[in-house]
Enzyme design. Structure first.
Site, PDB file in Angstrom:
ATOM      1  N   GLU A  96      48.787  22.061  42.372  1.00 39.52           N
ATOM      2  CA  GLU A  96      48.501  23.333  43.047  1.00 39.52           C
ATOM      3  C   GLU A  96      47.541  24.120  42.155  1.00 39.52           C
ATOM      4  O   GLU A  96      47.823  24.348  40.976  1.00 39.52           O
ATOM      5  CB  GLU A  96      49.803  24.096  43.286  1.00 39.52           C
ATOM      6  CG  GLU A  96      49.567  25.423  43.974  1.00 39.52           C
ATOM      7  CD  GLU A  96      50.728  25.855  44.870  1.00 39.52           C
ATOM      8  OE1 GLU A  96      51.575  25.014  45.226  1.00 39.52           O
ATOM      9  OE2 GLU A  96      50.770  27.048  45.224  1.00 39.52           O
ATOM     10  N   ASN A 104      56.504  26.076  42.961  1.00 43.45           N
ATOM     11  CA  ASN A 104      56.876  25.855  44.365  1.00 43.45           C
ATOM     12  C   ASN A 104      57.465  24.448  44.415  1.00 43.45           C
ATOM     13  O   ASN A 104      56.740  23.465  44.373  1.00 43.45           O
ATOM     14  CB  ASN A 104      55.648  25.951  45.276  1.00 43.45           C
ATOM     15  CG  ASN A 104      54.993  27.313  45.179  1.00 43.45           C
ATOM     16  OD1 ASN A 104      55.668  28.336  45.232  1.00 43.45           O
ATOM     17  ND2 ASN A 104      53.678  27.337  45.009  1.00 43.45           N
ATOM     18  N   LYS A 139      61.027  30.451  40.511  1.00 44.07           N
ATOM     19  CA  LYS A 139      60.299  31.323  41.436  1.00 44.07           C
ATOM     20  C   LYS A 139      61.226  31.529  42.623  1.00 44.07           C
ATOM     21  O   LYS A 139      61.483  30.584  43.381  1.00 44.07           O
ATOM     22  CB  LYS A 139      58.993  30.642  41.864  1.00 44.07           C
ATOM     23  CG  LYS A 139      58.227  31.398  42.969  1.00 44.07           C
ATOM     24  CD  LYS A 139      56.886  30.722  43.258  1.00 44.07           C
ATOM     25  CE  LYS A 139      56.138  31.437  44.378  1.00 44.07           C
ATOM     26  NZ  LYS A 139      54.803  30.852  44.629  1.00 44.07           N
ATOM     27  N   GLU A 192      56.852  34.096  48.296  1.00 46.77           N
ATOM     28  CA  GLU A 192      55.992  33.192  49.065  1.00 46.77           C
ATOM     29  C   GLU A 192      56.817  32.075  49.699  1.00 46.77           C
ATOM     30  O   GLU A 192      56.534  30.897  49.537  1.00 46.77           O
ATOM     31  CB  GLU A 192      54.861  32.646  48.173  1.00 46.77           C
ATOM     32  CG  GLU A 192      54.005  33.780  47.605  1.00 46.77           C
ATOM     33  CD  GLU A 192      52.818  33.337  46.767  1.00 46.77           C
ATOM     34  OE1 GLU A 192      52.889  32.258  46.155  1.00 46.77           O
ATOM     35  OE2 GLU A 192      51.822  34.099  46.726  1.00 46.77           O
ATOM     36  N   ARG A 209      60.788  34.404  37.231  1.00 47.10           N
ATOM     37  CA  ARG A 209      59.472  35.008  37.487  1.00 47.10           C
ATOM     38  C   ARG A 209      59.571  36.320  38.265  1.00 47.10           C
ATOM     39  O   ARG A 209      60.380  36.440  39.191  1.00 47.10           O
ATOM     40  CB  ARG A 209      58.570  34.024  38.239  1.00 47.10           C
ATOM     41  CG  ARG A 209      58.293  32.781  37.424  1.00 47.10           C
ATOM     42  CD  ARG A 209      57.392  31.831  38.177  1.00 47.10           C
ATOM     43  NE  ARG A 209      55.985  32.135  38.055  1.00 47.10           N
ATOM     44  CZ  ARG A 209      55.142  32.136  39.073  1.00 47.10           C
ATOM     45  NH1 ARG A 209      55.558  31.924  40.295  1.00 47.10           N
ATOM     46  NH2 ARG A 209      53.865  32.369  38.869  1.00 47.10           N
ATOM     47  N   LYS A 250      53.470  38.466  35.451  1.00 45.20           N
ATOM     48  CA  LYS A 250      52.024  38.215  35.492  1.00 45.20           C
ATOM     49  C   LYS A 250      51.263  39.366  34.854  1.00 45.20           C
ATOM     50  O   LYS A 250      51.704  40.518  34.920  1.00 45.20           O
ATOM     51  CB  LYS A 250      51.553  38.023  36.940  1.00 45.20           C
ATOM     52  CG  LYS A 250      51.916  36.660  37.514  1.00 45.20           C
ATOM     53  CD  LYS A 250      51.176  36.361  38.811  1.00 45.20           C
ATOM     54  CE  LYS A 250      51.627  35.001  39.347  1.00 45.20           C
ATOM     55  NZ  LYS A 250      50.931  34.581  40.588  1.00 45.20           N
ATOM     56  N   ASP A 266      47.601  39.538  41.451  1.00 48.85           N
ATOM     57  CA  ASP A 266      47.642  38.081  41.314  1.00 48.85           C
ATOM     58  C   ASP A 266      46.398  37.509  40.633  1.00 48.85           C
ATOM     59  O   ASP A 266      45.506  37.005  41.315  1.00 48.85           O
ATOM     60  CB  ASP A 266      47.811  37.449  42.700  1.00 48.85           C
ATOM     61  CG  ASP A 266      48.204  35.988  42.610  1.00 48.85           C
ATOM     62  OD1 ASP A 266      48.460  35.509  41.493  1.00 48.85           O
ATOM     63  OD2 ASP A 266      48.271  35.330  43.668  1.00 48.85           O
ATOM     64  N   GLU A 293      52.663  36.369  31.645  1.00 49.80           N
ATOM     65  CA  GLU A 293      52.091  35.163  32.252  1.00 49.80           C
ATOM     66  C   GLU A 293      50.597  35.327  32.539  1.00 49.80           C
ATOM     67  O   GLU A 293      50.195  36.238  33.252  1.00 49.80           O
ATOM     68  CB  GLU A 293      52.833  34.856  33.567  1.00 49.80           C
ATOM     69  CG  GLU A 293      52.301  33.630  34.304  1.00 49.80           C
ATOM     70  CD  GLU A 293      53.060  33.309  35.602  1.00 49.80           C
ATOM     71  OE1 GLU A 293      54.039  34.007  35.920  1.00 49.80           O
ATOM     72  OE2 GLU A 293      52.647  32.368  36.296  1.00 49.80           O
ATOM     73  N   GLU A 345      41.887  29.655  39.250  1.00 47.81           N
ATOM     74  CA  GLU A 345      42.079  29.779  40.699  1.00 47.81           C
ATOM     75  C   GLU A 345      41.130  30.805  41.324  1.00 47.81           C
ATOM     76  O   GLU A 345      40.347  30.482  42.204  1.00 47.81           O
ATOM     77  CB  GLU A 345      43.528  30.166  40.998  1.00 47.81           C
ATOM     78  CG  GLU A 345      43.753  30.443  42.468  1.00 47.81           C
ATOM     79  CD  GLU A 345      45.180  30.833  42.801  1.00 47.81           C
ATOM     80  OE1 GLU A 345      46.020  30.903  41.886  1.00 47.81           O
ATOM     81  OE2 GLU A 345      45.447  31.064  43.995  1.00 47.81           O
ATOM     82  N   GLU A 387      32.685  38.502  37.176  1.00 46.59           N
ATOM     83  CA  GLU A 387      33.111  39.770  37.779  1.00 46.59           C
ATOM     84  C   GLU A 387      31.936  40.423  38.518  1.00 46.59           C
ATOM     85  O   GLU A 387      32.098  40.947  39.625  1.00 46.59           O
ATOM     86  CB  GLU A 387      33.634  40.703  36.680  1.00 46.59           C
ATOM     87  CG  GLU A 387      34.118  42.044  37.191  1.00 46.59           C
ATOM     88  CD  GLU A 387      34.586  42.959  36.061  1.00 46.59           C
ATOM     89  OE1 GLU A 387      34.366  42.629  34.881  1.00 46.59           O
ATOM     90  OE2 GLU A 387      35.170  44.004  36.379  1.00 46.59           O
ATOM     91  N   TRP A 415      48.852  39.218  53.550  1.00 44.24           N
ATOM     92  CA  TRP A 415      49.110  39.030  52.113  1.00 44.24           C
ATOM     93  C   TRP A 415      49.052  40.306  51.282  1.00 44.24           C
ATOM     94  O   TRP A 415      49.292  40.278  50.072  1.00 44.24           O
ATOM     95  CB  TRP A 415      48.138  37.984  51.534  1.00 44.24           C
ATOM     96  CG  TRP A 415      48.340  36.648  52.161  1.00 44.24           C
ATOM     97  CD1 TRP A 415      47.726  36.156  53.271  1.00 44.24           C
ATOM     98  CD2 TRP A 415      49.278  35.644  51.749  1.00 44.24           C
ATOM     99  NE1 TRP A 415      48.203  34.907  53.577  1.00 44.24           N
ATOM    100  CE2 TRP A 415      49.158  34.557  52.653  1.00 44.24           C
ATOM    101  CE3 TRP A 415      50.194  35.529  50.701  1.00 44.24           C
ATOM    102  CZ2 TRP A 415      49.927  33.403  52.541  1.00 44.24           C
ATOM    103  CZ3 TRP A 415      50.954  34.366  50.591  1.00 44.24           C
ATOM    104  CH2 TRP A 415      50.820  33.331  51.504  1.00 44.24           C
TER     105      TRP A 415
HETATM  106  C1  BDP Z   1      49.194  32.379  43.430  1.00 46.30           C
HETATM  107  C2  BDP Z   1      48.778  31.032  43.901  1.00 46.30           C
HETATM  108  C3  BDP Z   1      49.921  30.224  44.435  1.00 46.30           C
HETATM  109  C4  BDP Z   1      51.067  30.243  43.439  1.00 46.30           C
HETATM  110  C5  BDP Z   1      51.432  31.655  43.109  1.00 46.30           C
HETATM  111  C6  BDP Z   1      52.512  31.775  42.043  1.00 46.30           C
HETATM  112  O1  BDP Z   1      47.792  31.183  44.914  1.00 46.30           O
HETATM  113  O2  BDP Z   1      49.453  28.932  44.677  1.00 46.30           O
HETATM  114  O3  BDP Z   1      52.149  29.543  43.950  1.00 46.30           O
HETATM  115  O4  BDP Z   1      50.320  32.327  42.607  1.00 46.30           O
HETATM  116  O5  BDP Z   1      52.197  32.223  40.961  1.00 46.30           O
HETATM  117  O6  BDP Z   1      48.155  32.895  42.645  1.00 46.30           O
HETATM  118  O7  BDP Z   1      53.663  31.452  42.303  1.00 46.30           O
END
Ligand code: BDP
Length: 653
Positions: free
Chosen positions: A133, A176, A256, A260, A293, A334, A339, A361, A367, A484, A514
């Site tokens: 992922e 996940n 987690k 999501e 998390r 995080k 994100d 984190e 990504e 940026e 989202w």
């Molecule tokens: C997001 C990602 C997703 C991750 C999620 C996470 O798009 O794929 O599962 O974070 O940190 O940035 O759990």
């Protein structure tokens, strides 16, 4: 053909002239000792074990409280070098440290090195089917087609790279947790996982697994995963006993939950304290840890409802639980409240959580930051986070707060999502190795500068003249700002293509669920998160920071549109209007990528062909990418605002 290991920063051994023999006092037969014995001839070319009298490197186990469990010291003696540590692990770090110092020609002895952060972890988001992922360097080094890849030499190479920069914990499956991975906590899988764990152990790295919170149902066939149900607690207790029977030095679980679409305690009307503490009690007798998390938010938001604010979620949920977690729980937070965007404020949880073990984190895998196609050296961004002054009390910098406010300081530190895969150079774009290397070095020594780290990596990876090194360095050091520039004006994130998160799609997430909206209209753009007229997110910061972010004139330009909705004609602290800033940064961003191409081409003769071509190809893509972003963003905001570019450059309308 070159082996994969030849394409990394441990390639160059120190030459025979410098180092001849070595000697280890207090020899015992631990796994790490054997690792040291194997590493010495690889790192220091041509050496062999010998008598103390004429030894050039002496390794000594000592009893020096100031070095802690992992620190080491190196001194230069007439006959060579003496490395001291309280532990075998510290000696291992010491030999990697000496290797780096000698190759970097930066010998300053005596040299003492003690890690600033205790946990220095990497999370893998690898799936059992071999995909990763958010992975951009090929398939998983651990798994392939729902089987263990079984290439133990490759995993050993990986472990030594991690240890060489001080990583001491690793989780090896995606947070996940899918169909097969749910069963990783059962004997059949654990036997294979143990083989991986043994390799990591030999390099001083603890192994963790990500678990499915609903495993009592999916694996255990119970009817519930309610953390307060005695059957559920008992199921976990037995599961954990089985794990430790097979892997006695197992680190613990990464979880987690309620995020999501992953299951969690909310399903049963329980809190995250209930969920984490139940697991913590099961694993505690074995010295295990629960890494829980804080990336928990509602991902089914109604875009019409402007009162909802995803940025608030982690603080709203976890701040009130401060002090309620068991002593072997660590919250993983995080760096930003949304994100992993290229520009976000620092999460307000840092400094505000005062009685909870915590780790910060980061995301090494690129990504939202260019998919390891675009060059984006992330160390400057991570340093900004660590050095951010939360203005909460005495220990107010994030790097201090995470340790200071963890009741058990050993259970605090950093963690990051890894970026390696089966690609021959590990990271797809070779320049992305600098992020992996840099994360480890920065986690160990928070005061290293971004430049020092980049120079080290360049020196260990290439043979460059001073001039060429400066050119490569200038690309790395400016690359975050460049990325940026063409993707994220004034902290408007998420204008990327939904799902894949690469490429420009300005309204891609605008009417989605989202919770990541820019609210651009014909008057202006940005999210109002003020307490006065917006979502009140600013209030989650300490009073001094709150005042700064709340006040449109005090809020730093770089974060303006994260906190305020402003007209396009609003004048920034820089003196430019918002619309002109958008145009300028997007035109500049493209020009900078062109300069990178020219600089890279100019040092071709000093690079190995494979590395040269690898980065050149990616720079070509990066340029196309930057041009597309520039033109779409400029056109979009021109159409919305009707205001042209002061400099009269081409904007398509
Ligand atoms: C997001 C990602 C997703 C991750 C999620 C996470 O798009 O794929 O599962 O974070 O940190 O940035 O759990």
């Amino acid at each position: 053909m070159l082996e994969k290991r030849d394409l990394c920063w441990l390639l160059k051994p120190v030459s025979r002239d410098e180092i001849k023999t070595w000697f280890m006092e207090d020899r015992n037969n631990s796994r790490i000792t054997r690792t040291i014995e194997g590493e010495m001839p690889r790192l220091f070319y041509g050496i062999s074990r010998s008598q103390k009298d004429n030894a050039s490197i002496v390794l000594i186990l000592t009893d020096d409280g100031s070095l802690g469990d992992e620190g080491y010291s190196i001194d230069q003696k007439e006959s060579g070098y003496e490395i001291k540590s309280n532990t075998q692990k510290g000696l291992l770090y010491g030999i990697f440290g000496l290797h780096r110092l000698l190759l970097g020609k930066k010998e300053r002895f005596p040299y003492v090195s003690i890690p600033d952060q205790n946990y220095r972890m990497i999370n893998h988001w690898d799936n059992f089917d071999g995909t990763i992922e958010r992975g951009y360097s090929g398939r998983s080094i651990f798994y392939d087609h729902n089987a263990f890849r079984g290439d133990m030499e490759l995993i050993r190479q990986y472990a030594r790279l991690l240890a060489s920069v001080g990583i001491n914990a690793v989780s090896i499956n995606n947070v996940n947790v899918r169909k097969y991975e749910r069963f990783f906590i059962t004997a059949e899988y654990l036997k294979e996982i143990k083989k991986i764990g043994d390799i990591f152990t030999a390099y001083g790295i603890q192994l963790f697994l990500a678990i499915d919170f609903a495993a009592p149902i999916s694996v255990g066939k119970l009817s519930t995963a309610d953390p307060l149900c005695p059957d559920v607690a008992s199921w976990w207790k037995h599961t954990v006993e089985d794990i430790y029977r097979i892997i006695p030095d197992f680190g613990g679980f990464v979880v987690k939950a309620d995020s999501e679409h992953e299951p969690g305690p909310f399903t049963y009307g329980r809190s995250h304290g209930d969920g984490a503490n139940m697991l913590a009690k099961a694993i505690r007798p074995f010295g295990g840890i629960i890494v829980w998390r804080c990336f928990v938010y509602d991902c089914t938001q109604d875009w019409r409802d402007r009162s909802l604010d995803r940025a608030r979620a982690a603080y709203d949920l976890f701040h009130e639980l401060d002090g309620e977690f068991d002593e072997n729980v660590i919250l993983q937070i995080k760096n930003g409240p949304i994100d992993f965007q290229i520009r976000e404020p620092v999460s307000p949880l840092f400094g505000a959580l005062k009685e909870t073990n915590q780790i910060l984190e980061f995301q090494i895998t690129q990504e939202y930051t260019g998919h390891q196609i675009d060059i984006c050296y992330l160390v400057p961004m991570w340093k900004e986070t660590l050095d951010f002054d939360t203005r909460h009390g005495a220990s107010s910098l994030v790097k201090e707060a995470i340790r200071q406010y963890s009741p058990d300081q050993k259970l605090s530190g950093l963690c990051a999502v890894g970026n390696v895969g089966m690609d021959r150079n590990w990271t797809g774009n070779k320049m992305a190795q600098a992020n992996w290397y840099g994360y480890g070095r920065l986690a160990w020594d928070n005061d290293l500068t971004s430049e020092e780290i980049a120079k080290e990596w360049l020196d260990l990876s290439f043979e460059l003249t001073e001039d060429a090194r400066e050119k490569a360095l200038s690309i790395l050091i400016t690359s975050r700002d460049t990325y940026e520039d063409y993707t994220c004006p004034l902290a408007v994130g998420f204008m990327c293509k939904p799902g894949i998160h690469y490429g420009c799609d300005i309204d891609g997430y605008e009417y989605d669920q989202w919770g990541t909206y820019h609210y651009a209209d014909r008057e202006g753009v940005g999210r109002d998160r003020t307490a006065a007229t917006g979502t009140g997110f600013t209030k989650q910061y300490s009073p001094r920071i709150y005042q700064e972010y709340e006040d449109i004139n005090a809020c730093p330009d770089k974060l303006l549109l994260f906190f305020h909705h402003v007209p396009y004609t609003h004048v920034l602290q820089s003196g430019k209007t918002v619309i002109q800033h958008i145009y300028d940064t997007h035109f500049d961003g493209v020009e900078k990528v062109k300069e990178y191409q020219a600089r890279w081409e100019s040092i071709q003769d000093e690079l190995d062909e494979e590395s040269y071509q690898n980065v050149k190809e990616r720079l070509d893509y990066q340029l196309k990418h930057a041009v597309e972003w520039r033109d779409q963003i400029n056109t979009y905001f021109y159409r919305k605002s009707g205001i042209g570019d002061e400099a009269g450059r081409t904007i398509y309308n």
